[in-house]
Design a protein around this motif. Structure first.
Motif, short mmCIF file in Angstrom:
data_model
loop_
_atom_site.label_atom_id
_atom_site.label_comp_id
_atom_site.label_asym_id
_atom_site.label_seq_id
_atom_site.Cartn_x
_atom_site.Cartn_y
_atom_site.Cartn_z
N CYS A 54 -4.39 3.19 4.82
CA CYS A 54 -4.89 3.90 6.00
C CYS A 54 -5.75 3.05 6.91
O CYS A 54 -5.79 3.27 8.12
N GLU A 66 -9.01 1.41 2.73
CA GLU A 66 -8.87 2.86 2.65
C GLU A 66 -7.41 3.19 2.41
O GLU A 66 -6.53 2.63 3.07
N TYR A 67 -7.16 4.06 1.45
CA TYR A 67 -5.79 4.47 1.17
C TYR A 67 -5.79 5.94 0.79
O TYR A 67 -6.81 6.51 0.45
N SER A 68 -4.62 6.53 0.84
CA SER A 68 -4.48 7.93 0.45
C SER A 68 -3.26 8.08 -0.43
O SER A 68 -2.40 7.19 -0.49
N GLU A 70 -1.75 10.25 -4.23
CA GLU A 70 -2.11 10.59 -5.61
C GLU A 70 -1.65 9.50 -6.56
O GLU A 70 -0.55 8.97 -6.43
#
Length: 188
Positions: A54, A66-68, A70
């Motif tokens: 991200c 920053e990462y998103s 699961e």
């Protein structure tokens, strides 16, 4: 092409400016290469796990990815460990290529990041493996102990005339952590 966010905290920009003005080109290149390889390790793990990159955040503690998405606890562990691991490999390669300054900085950055102090990678690795209330308490105590140990070691070095740098790092990590607050262990 997706947009990538970038945020820089003012104290981090000031530190970057101080480093730029005080280091020569060779030192700056060695430092930036060590940081770049470290962050590429994290990025590789993010991609390998199918997470979404991200953006980047420049903080006083360093560059943060920053990462998103699961992932399992082991995926979180891998993402945190990939930076120091690639940094240690790079240190060996730089040493073999006789670029001792880059090798030393990469080794220092990687080993420092393995400390279990929030927000370092070692803390994120330990946090991914700690479960339950007792795991969180043990992790907080371990991080607090490690930060206090750095601070005390810094005072010992300062008394020996070796400067206050380690003391300032220990104090900063102690004050910037949230060992006394009740919030989530992992911040993604």
């Amino acid at each position: 092409m997706r947009a990538v966010r970038f945020h820089a905290d003012p104290p981090a920009v000031l530190l970057l400016a101080l480093l730029y003005s005080s280091l020569d080109n060779r030192e700056l290149a060695a430092l930036l290469s060590a940081v770049l390889v470290h962050e590429l390790g994290h990025l590789a793990a993010v991609e390998l796990l199918g997470l979404k990159f991200c953006g980047l955040r420049l903080e006083l503690t360093g560059l943060c990815i920053e990462y998103s998405g699961e992932t399992s606890r082991w995926g979180q562990f891998l993402t945190a460990a990939a930076g120091p691991a690639l940094g240690l490999i790079y240190a060996q390669l730089a040493s073999a290529a006789h670029w001792e300054l880059a090798a030393g900085l990469s080794m220092l950055l990687s080993l420092f990041n393995l400390l279990p102090i929030q927000p370092l990678d070692g803390w994120r690795m330990a946090a991914s493996l700690c479960t339950g209330r007792w795991g969180e308490r043990i992790l907080r105590a371990l991080g607090l102990f490690a930060a206090l140990s750095l601070l005390c070691l810094g005072f010992v070095y300062a008394r020996q005339g070796k400067g206050f740098a380690l003391c300032m790092v220990g104090l900063y990590l102690l004050l910037s952590s949230n060992y006394t607050r009740n919030n989530e262990i992992l911040q993604v």
